[in-house]
Design a protein around this motif. Structure first.
Motif, PDB file in Angstrom:
ATOM      1  N   HIS A  49      -6.409  28.794  44.205  1.00  0.00           N
ATOM      2  CA  HIS A  49      -6.302  27.530  43.880  1.00  0.00           C
ATOM      3  C   HIS A  49      -6.198  27.155  42.450  1.00  0.00           C
ATOM      4  O   HIS A  49      -6.574  27.831  41.695  1.00  0.00           O
ATOM      5  N   PRO A  50      -5.620  25.859  42.086  1.00  0.00           N
ATOM      6  CA  PRO A  50      -5.379  25.626  40.778  1.00  0.00           C
ATOM      7  C   PRO A  50      -7.128  25.386  40.242  1.00  0.00           C
ATOM      8  O   PRO A  50      -7.780  24.903  41.375  1.00  0.00           O
ATOM      9  N   PRO A  51      -7.296  25.518  39.156  1.00  0.00           N
ATOM     10  CA  PRO A  51      -8.629  25.371  38.566  1.00  0.00           C
ATOM     11  C   PRO A  51      -8.900  23.858  38.567  1.00  0.00           C
ATOM     12  O   PRO A  51      -8.069  23.001  38.614  1.00  0.00           O
ATOM     13  N   VAL A  52     -10.135  23.429  38.781  1.00  0.00           N
ATOM     14  CA  VAL A  52     -10.344  21.919  38.680  1.00  0.00           C
ATOM     15  C   VAL A  52     -11.311  21.422  37.402  1.00  0.00           C
ATOM     16  O   VAL A  52     -12.337  22.047  37.162  1.00  0.00           O
ATOM     17  N   VAL A  98     -20.121  21.093  42.737  1.00  0.00           N
ATOM     18  CA  VAL A  98     -19.948  22.511  41.965  1.00  0.00           C
ATOM     19  C   VAL A  98     -20.192  23.481  42.988  1.00  0.00           C
ATOM     20  O   VAL A  98     -19.461  24.529  43.044  1.00  0.00           O
ATOM     21  N   PRO A  99     -21.462  23.538  43.505  1.00  0.00           N
ATOM     22  CA  PRO A  99     -21.665  24.609  44.667  1.00  0.00           C
ATOM     23  C   PRO A  99     -20.496  24.685  45.653  1.00  0.00           C
ATOM     24  O   PRO A  99     -20.278  25.920  46.025  1.00  0.00           O
ATOM     25  N   LEU A 100     -19.662  23.777  46.069  1.00  0.00           N
ATOM     26  CA  LEU A 100     -18.621  23.850  47.042  1.00  0.00           C
ATOM     27  C   LEU A 100     -17.434  24.548  46.444  1.00  0.00           C
ATOM     28  O   LEU A 100     -16.812  25.289  47.149  1.00  0.00           O
ATOM     29  N   LEU A 101     -17.245  24.310  45.203  1.00  0.00           N
ATOM     30  CA  LEU A 101     -16.207  24.951  44.397  1.00  0.00           C
ATOM     31  C   LEU A 101     -16.399  26.469  44.273  1.00  0.00           C
ATOM     32  O   LEU A 101     -15.884  27.149  44.542  1.00  0.00           O
ATOM     33  N   ASP A 102     -17.821  26.699  43.917  1.00  0.00           N
ATOM     34  CA  ASP A 102     -18.089  28.202  43.830  1.00  0.00           C
ATOM     35  C   ASP A 102     -17.986  28.734  44.985  1.00  0.00           C
ATOM     36  O   ASP A 102     -17.598  30.064  45.112  1.00  0.00           O
ATOM     37  N   ALA A 103     -18.434  27.991  46.228  1.00  0.00           N
ATOM     38  CA  ALA A 103     -18.285  28.877  47.478  1.00  0.00           C
ATOM     39  C   ALA A 103     -16.961  28.994  47.926  1.00  0.00           C
ATOM     40  O   ALA A 103     -16.767  29.991  48.733  1.00  0.00           O
ATOM     41  N   GLU A 153      -8.670  17.998  49.982  1.00  0.00           N
ATOM     42  CA  GLU A 153      -7.373  17.940  49.191  1.00  0.00           C
ATOM     43  C   GLU A 153      -6.896  19.050  48.299  1.00  0.00           C
ATOM     44  O   GLU A 153      -6.002  19.282  47.937  1.00  0.00           O
ATOM     45  N   LEU A 154      -8.101  19.778  47.612  1.00  0.00           N
ATOM     46  CA  LEU A 154      -8.089  21.028  46.974  1.00  0.00           C
ATOM     47  C   LEU A 154      -7.521  21.996  47.611  1.00  0.00           C
ATOM     48  O   LEU A 154      -6.605  22.846  47.207  1.00  0.00           O
TER      49      LEU A 154
END
Length: 320
Positions: free
Chosen positions: A112-115, A132-137, A306-307
């Protein structure tokens, strides 16, 4: 002008603690047991915050846009809306933001592109504690940014965003970033594109952003609050001079990069349809307040979808 939202919130918490102790001391002097006096002090502070939230809903209702039938709420839904917003506001302002710092976390080999996470008015990077925890997961690299000073010019925040974008791209080797902005943060993201172009941006996702201004900004201090006000007369629907100039700078291709997620029950952005941005992908929710957009599971699920759509396809393999 106070530069840091963290310091401002810590000061507010100190004042609240002193107020709670004062109420507790009065109750104790009147003969209440120590535990009851302390409970009275805490309840007094909570009641003050409750009244602030109620007043926000009252003011937003006065400038509200029409709520579509599909999103109308009964008494139970309205109570659930208020309880979630009050809880989210208390948690963010009393725990996440006073401790929050703009950290960067890199997940090597992510597709994924970084956010880049851009907070809103009067907040800091601690606002994103639930995303943040969802992005890390999901293994998505990300970074926050603290927009300072608190009441500064929105355009003056752009260099901080540009610096953070460059740091994220250098750390990940990616060509583009996705920007997720809450409230004013969505306007900061658009201002960044106006200043630096869209070449480094894969997607902008805004949550509860007053793209055409909000009536409640009339009560807010700071240059940024002035920039988020509604226009006057025939120009009211287009927002302030600053907002109109921002809109005029955008091409259809720029607007197509933006997803605007909003709620018909926003208690800060009013009219709520101010978040509808022509040419962008607009996604409406109901029964969710302004602060709760950053923690509500339905909204966060939509952000993650979306991400996920930006994920690079896996390389194909050819059998030999």
């Amino acid at each position: 002008m106070i530069a840091s939202a963290r310091r401002l919130l810590q000061l507010i918490l100190l004042v609240q603690a002193l107020a709670a102790l004062a109420v507790a001391a009065i109750a104790w002097a009147l003969g209440a047991p120590a535990w009851l006096a302390l409970a009275a002090g805490i309840a007094a502070v909570a009641l003050a915050r409750l009244l602030i939230n109620l007043n926000n809903f009252r003011m937003a209702a006065r400038a509200a846009s029409a709520t579509p039938d599909a999103h109308r709420l009964g008494a139970r839904g309205a109570l659930r809306l208020f309880a979630e917003e009050f809880g989210a506001s208390m948690l963010v302002s009393h725990w996440h933001m006073p401790r929050g710092r703009a950290a960067m976390r890199i997940h090597a080999g992510g597709a994924h592109p970084p956010v880049l996470l851009v907070h809103g008015y009067g907040c800091n990077a601690g606002y994103w504690a639930h995303l943040v925890p969802l992005l890390d997961a999901a293994g998505i690299s990300h970074a926050g940014v603290d927009l300072e000073p608190v009441g500064g010019d929105i355009d003056a925040y752009v260099p901080s965003v540009d610096r953070r974008v460059r740091e994220l791209l250098a750390a990940t080797g990616a060509a583009r970033v996705a920007i997720v902005g809450h409230s004013m943060g969505g306007l900061v993201a658009r201002a960044y594109v106006r200043a630096h172009g869209s070449g480094k941006v894969a997607r902008i996702i805004t949550l509860g952003t007053p793209h055409h201004g909000t009536a409640l900004a009339n009560l807010g201090p700071g240059i940024n609050a002035l920039q988020m006000r509604r226009g006057t007369g025939d120009e009211e629907a287009q927002g302030s001079d600053w907002l109109r100039a921002l809109a005029a700078s955008e091409s259809p291709a720029t607007r197509a990069l933006i997803t605007s997620i909003y709620t018909h029950h926003d208690n800060i952005v009013a009219p709520q349809t101010s978040s509808v941005l022509p040419g962008a992908r607009n996604i409406a929710f109901g029964g969710i307040g302004h602060v709760a957009l950053g923690s509500n599971p339905r909204v966060l699920g939509e952000v993650m979808r979306e991400l996920a759509a930006l994920r690079a396809p896996a390389p194909s393999t050819t059998a030999v």
